[in-house]
Design a protein around this motif. Structure first.
Motif, PDB file in Angstrom:
ATOM      1  N   ALA A  38       0.882  -1.170   0.000  1.00 53.62           N
ATOM      2  CA  ALA A  38       0.000   0.000   0.000  1.00 53.62           C
ATOM      3  C   ALA A  38       0.918   1.219   0.000  1.00 53.62           C
ATOM      4  N   MET A  39       0.847   1.999  -1.054  1.00 49.50           N
ATOM      5  CA  MET A  39       1.762   3.126  -1.199  1.00 49.50           C
ATOM      6  C   MET A  39       1.026   4.457  -1.126  1.00 49.50           C
ATOM      7  N   THR A  40       1.707   5.420  -0.540  1.00 48.15           N
ATOM      8  CA  THR A  40       1.216   6.791  -0.508  1.00 48.15           C
ATOM      9  C   THR A  40       2.367   7.691  -0.946  1.00 48.15           C
ATOM     10  N   PHE A  41       2.098   8.963  -1.054  1.00 46.32           N
ATOM     11  CA  PHE A  41       3.128   9.869  -1.548  1.00 46.32           C
ATOM     12  C   PHE A  41       3.957  10.524  -0.455  1.00 46.32           C
ATOM     13  N   THR A  42       3.514  10.473   0.780  1.00 48.36           N
ATOM     14  CA  THR A  42       4.270  11.118   1.852  1.00 48.36           C
ATOM     15  C   THR A  42       4.374  10.194   3.059  1.00 48.36           C
ATOM     16  N   GLU A  43       5.385  10.435   3.876  1.00 47.04           N
ATOM     17  CA  GLU A  43       5.542   9.682   5.126  1.00 47.04           C
ATOM     18  C   GLU A  43       4.359   9.937   6.059  1.00 47.04           C
ATOM     19  N   LYS A  44       3.871  11.180   6.061  1.00 45.71           N
ATOM     20  CA  LYS A  44       2.729  11.528   6.903  1.00 45.71           C
ATOM     21  C   LYS A  44       1.504  10.703   6.506  1.00 45.71           C
ATOM     22  N   ALA A  45       1.235  10.603   5.207  1.00 46.71           N
ATOM     23  CA  ALA A  45       0.091   9.823   4.736  1.00 46.71           C
ATOM     24  C   ALA A  45       0.270   8.341   5.049  1.00 46.71           C
ATOM     25  N   ARG A  50      -1.251   3.651   8.298  1.00 47.00           N
ATOM     26  CA  ARG A  50      -0.857   2.634   9.277  1.00 47.00           C
ATOM     27  C   ARG A  50      -1.701   2.774  10.546  1.00 47.00           C
ATOM     28  N   SER A  51      -1.896   4.004  10.986  1.00 50.08           N
ATOM     29  CA  SER A  51      -2.707   4.259  12.176  1.00 50.08           C
ATOM     30  C   SER A  51      -4.153   3.820  11.971  1.00 50.08           C
ATOM     31  N   ARG A  52      -4.700   4.120  10.813  1.00 50.86           N
ATOM     32  CA  ARG A  52      -6.083   3.725  10.535  1.00 50.86           C
ATOM     33  C   ARG A  52      -6.230   2.214  10.400  1.00 50.86           C
ATOM     34  N   ILE A  53      -5.218   1.552   9.839  1.00 55.11           N
ATOM     35  CA  ILE A  53      -5.254   0.088   9.773  1.00 55.11           C
ATOM     36  C   ILE A  53      -5.245  -0.484  11.186  1.00 55.11           C
ATOM     37  N   ARG A  54      -4.390   0.076  12.025  1.00 52.70           N
ATOM     38  CA  ARG A  54      -4.323  -0.372  13.421  1.00 52.70           C
ATOM     39  C   ARG A  54      -5.685  -0.201  14.106  1.00 52.70           C
ATOM     40  N   GLU A  55      -6.336   0.938  13.908  1.00 54.21           N
ATOM     41  CA  GLU A  55      -7.652   1.182  14.501  1.00 54.21           C
ATOM     42  C   GLU A  55      -8.687   0.186  13.985  1.00 54.21           C
ATOM     43  N   ALA A  56      -8.665  -0.100  12.685  1.00 48.76           N
ATOM     44  CA  ALA A  56      -9.612  -1.055  12.103  1.00 48.76           C
ATOM     45  C   ALA A  56      -9.400  -2.449  12.679  1.00 48.76           C
ATOM     46  N   ILE A  57      -8.142  -2.828  12.875  1.00 47.09           N
ATOM     47  CA  ILE A  57      -7.837  -4.137  13.459  1.00 47.09           C
ATOM     48  C   ILE A  57      -8.326  -4.205  14.898  1.00 47.09           C
ATOM     49  N   LEU A  58      -8.078  -3.153  15.667  1.00 43.38           N
ATOM     50  CA  LEU A  58      -8.527  -3.136  17.065  1.00 43.38           C
ATOM     51  C   LEU A  58     -10.050  -3.238  17.154  1.00 43.38           C
ATOM     52  N   VAL A  74      -0.618  -9.442  13.198  1.00 43.53           N
ATOM     53  CA  VAL A  74      -0.605  -8.361  12.217  1.00 43.53           C
ATOM     54  C   VAL A  74      -0.243  -7.042  12.884  1.00 43.53           C
ATOM     55  N   LEU A  75      -0.758  -6.792  14.076  1.00 40.09           N
ATOM     56  CA  LEU A  75      -0.394  -5.567  14.794  1.00 40.09           C
ATOM     57  C   LEU A  75       1.105  -5.489  15.025  1.00 40.09           C
ATOM     58  N   GLY A  76       1.703  -6.624  15.351  1.00 35.20           N
ATOM     59  CA  GLY A  76       3.158  -6.669  15.535  1.00 35.20           C
ATOM     60  C   GLY A  76       3.916  -6.346  14.255  1.00 35.20           C
ATOM     61  N   LEU A  77       3.378  -6.804  13.130  1.00 30.61           N
ATOM     62  CA  LEU A  77       4.007  -6.517  11.828  1.00 30.61           C
ATOM     63  C   LEU A  77       3.889  -5.043  11.457  1.00 30.61           C
ATOM     64  N   LEU A  78       2.816  -4.396  11.859  1.00 31.55           N
ATOM     65  CA  LEU A  78       2.619  -2.978  11.527  1.00 31.55           C
ATOM     66  C   LEU A  78       3.663  -2.093  12.174  1.00 31.55           C
ATOM     67  N   ASP A  79       4.181  -2.544  13.307  1.00 31.14           N
ATOM     68  CA  ASP A  79       5.166  -1.743  14.024  1.00 31.14           C
ATOM     69  C   ASP A  79       6.554  -1.828  13.396  1.00 31.14           C
ATOM     70  N   ARG A  80       6.745  -2.782  12.482  1.00 30.49           N
ATOM     71  CA  ARG A  80       8.023  -2.885  11.773  1.00 30.49           C
ATOM     72  C   ARG A  80       7.997  -1.974  10.560  1.00 30.49           C
ATOM     73  N   LYS A  81       9.117  -1.459  10.181  1.00 32.99           N
ATOM     74  CA  LYS A  81       9.173  -0.592   8.992  1.00 32.99           C
ATOM     75  C   LYS A  81      10.103  -1.162   7.967  1.00 32.99           C
TER      76      LYS A  81
END
Length: 81
Positions: A38-45, A50-58, A74-81
């Protein structure tokens, strides 16, 4: 599953919402989260997505009991970059 999806729309149309829902649904259907790009154009986006995916998973973890092991992994994988 071999598929590509491109979401292109102007600001405020729900692109991030759609990408997050698609990502979570793909994982829920059995696709390895490490095989989804999943690609976006900025680090902020990217951080926002990533934050919204985490919220959806929770939210899913609250509403179901059987998938907690998957979502915890999956939550553990999200924290890796």
């Amino acid at each position: 599953m071999n598929a590509n999806t491109v979401v292109r729309a102007s600001a405020g149309t729900g692109k991030t919402y759609k990408l997050v829902e698609t990502w979570v649904n793909l994982v829920e259907s059995g696709l390895d989260p490490l095989r989804i790009v999943a690609m976006t154009f900025t680090e902020k986006a990217a951080g926002d997505m990533r934050s919204r995916i985490r919220e959806a998973i929770l939210e899913r973890m609250k509403s179901e009991t059987g998938g907690r092991i998957l979502w915890t992994r999956v939550l553990g994988l999200l924290d890796r970059k």
